[in-house]
Design a protein around this motif. Sequence first.
Motif, PDB file in Angstrom:
ATOM      1  N   ASP A 126       0.812  -1.220   0.000  1.00  0.00           N
ATOM      2  CA  ASP A 126       0.000   0.000   0.000  1.00  0.00           C
ATOM      3  C   ASP A 126       0.843   1.268   0.000  1.00  0.00           C
ATOM      4  O   ASP A 126       1.833   1.372   0.739  1.00  0.00           O
ATOM      5  N   GLU A 127       0.410   2.227  -0.812  1.00  0.00           N
ATOM      6  CA  GLU A 127       1.068   3.540  -0.871  1.00  0.00           C
ATOM      7  C   GLU A 127       0.066   4.674  -0.680  1.00  0.00           C
ATOM      8  O   GLU A 127       0.402   5.714  -0.120  1.00  0.00           O
ATOM      9  N   GLY A 128      -1.160   4.501  -1.149  1.00  0.00           N
ATOM     10  CA  GLY A 128      -2.194   5.518  -1.010  1.00  0.00           C
ATOM     11  C   GLY A 128      -3.161   5.176   0.097  1.00  0.00           C
ATOM     12  O   GLY A 128      -2.891   4.336   0.954  1.00  0.00           O
ATOM     13  N   LYS A 130      -6.026   3.745  -0.304  1.00  0.00           N
ATOM     14  CA  LYS A 130      -6.765   2.531  -0.605  1.00  0.00           C
ATOM     15  C   LYS A 130      -5.839   1.465  -1.197  1.00  0.00           C
ATOM     16  O   LYS A 130      -4.796   1.766  -1.766  1.00  0.00           O
ATOM     17  N   ASP A 132      -4.351  -0.842  -3.734  1.00  0.00           N
ATOM     18  CA  ASP A 132      -4.275  -0.748  -5.194  1.00  0.00           C
ATOM     19  C   ASP A 132      -2.924  -1.269  -5.676  1.00  0.00           C
ATOM     20  O   ASP A 132      -2.044  -0.492  -6.063  1.00  0.00           O
ATOM     21  N   GLU A 134      -1.908  -2.718  -8.378  1.00  0.00           N
ATOM     22  CA  GLU A 134      -1.556  -2.401  -9.757  1.00  0.00           C
ATOM     23  C   GLU A 134      -1.106  -0.949  -9.918  1.00  0.00           C
ATOM     24  O   GLU A 134      -0.451  -0.597 -10.903  1.00  0.00           O
ATOM     25  N   GLY A 135      -1.462  -0.102  -8.972  1.00  0.00           N
ATOM     26  CA  GLY A 135      -1.115   1.313  -9.068  1.00  0.00           C
ATOM     27  C   GLY A 135       0.146   1.707  -8.320  1.00  0.00           C
ATOM     28  O   GLY A 135       0.429   2.901  -8.161  1.00  0.00           O
ATOM     29  N   VAL A 136       0.924   0.737  -7.880  1.00  0.00           N
ATOM     30  CA  VAL A 136       2.145   1.011  -7.115  1.00  0.00           C
ATOM     31  C   VAL A 136       3.108   1.878  -7.925  1.00  0.00           C
ATOM     32  O   VAL A 136       3.347   1.635  -9.108  1.00  0.00           O
ATOM     33  N   GLN A 137       3.672   2.904  -7.279  1.00  0.00           N
ATOM     34  CA  GLN A 137       4.593   3.826  -7.940  1.00  0.00           C
ATOM     35  C   GLN A 137       6.007   3.771  -7.373  1.00  0.00           C
ATOM     36  O   GLN A 137       6.916   4.391  -7.944  1.00  0.00           O
ATOM     37  N   ARG A 170       7.872  -0.789  -8.840  1.00  0.00           N
ATOM     38  CA  ARG A 170       7.757  -0.667 -10.297  1.00  0.00           C
ATOM     39  C   ARG A 170       9.147  -0.664 -10.925  1.00  0.00           C
ATOM     40  O   ARG A 170       9.999   0.140 -10.564  1.00  0.00           O
ATOM     41  N   TYR A 360     -13.877  -2.124  -3.101  1.00  0.00           N
ATOM     42  CA  TYR A 360     -12.853  -2.738  -3.953  1.00  0.00           C
ATOM     43  C   TYR A 360     -13.315  -4.116  -4.429  1.00  0.00           C
ATOM     44  O   TYR A 360     -13.242  -4.438  -5.618  1.00  0.00           O
TER      45      TYR A 360
END
Length: 371
Positions: A126-128, A130, A132, A134-137, A170, A360
């Motif tokens: 987790d970074e945000g 929620k 996600d 696939e959305g890891v930055q 990523r 989700y």
Amino acid sequence: MAKLVMNEEETMLADMARGFLDDACPVSKLREMRDAGVTSDAATWKEMADLGWAGVLVPEEAGGSDMGFAAANVIAHEMGKTLAVSPFISSAVIAATALRQVNDARALGALAKIASGDVTYALAVDEGIKFDPEGVQMEAKADGNGFRLNGKKQFVVDGASADRLLVLARTADGLTLFDIPADRVGVNCDASNMIDARDAARITFEDVEATGEDVLGAVDNAMDILKPAINAGQAALAAEMTGLSVGAFTMTVDYLKERKQFGVEIGRFQALQHRAAHLWCEIEVTSSAILNAGRKLDEDSSVAETAVSLAKARATQTAILAVQEGVQMHGGIGMTDAFDMGFYMKRARVSAEWLGDYSYHAEKIAAERGF
């Protein structure tokens, strides 16, 4: 189709777990840990490992029992009833499932350490605000024959006490999963207690060196390894939440039988009977969804995602209903810290967010069905 009832082995496992947890991990122990500011219990985890729980998903050649996902859910369900504190889901379920996807000596050695209880893991995704994946930055930039990791992770459950971290980052053409020690140079952990008296660390990675040996699976293809592990973790968490619901329900029914108004036990009031009956029905239906998810994971984990999301979504709704009804039917005492219902409510709130909230999972089910 398998019947959605526990088989004889699962029933025996549940009874054994219940006997241990009632003695070793009552809710009163969580209260003592909360008051002392303690968020982990290494001694009790070692006892659980000696019982074989840490190796429930570890192959026999690595010292595990390899009982399967349904069995893991049975253990998690019983843990939920007493709000037992342990890295069971993080290590014995998520990390063990991820490592099982890799067929090499290093992974087998790591699995053996999980099974023995000597090493614990935490999932850093987790970074945000929620869930996600696939959305890891977070960036893992190529550096010679290895990588340099830079970025931040939050809501790393059991992260403050874990020996190792599964870190999703990523890379040039996708996402890569790294298995690194928690004390590696550049890894900075900010431990914080959640409202449920468990730890969820914020971890900063500053120019952390990772070699090819630290990569779990193939570079740029993390989800091949991580997706089955996340599914297993979500199913076990749903099982724990349903156990939590049973614990809150049992406490509430006991109170309804004891508390009197106008000389009559309040459990005789029809309105409260209806509410208790409704909650019992919700718990039973959710329990069937948990059993189905475990069966699907054991049969073919690649097609179990919808069943797992259904279980997690239902478990979230049921747990929140159970603690809300518990507080309301206890009246004013249900809102006080002196009473244990508050611990169930706080754990339900945290568990609802971990590994994907209701929305989700509901969106995943809707998309699967073409909505």
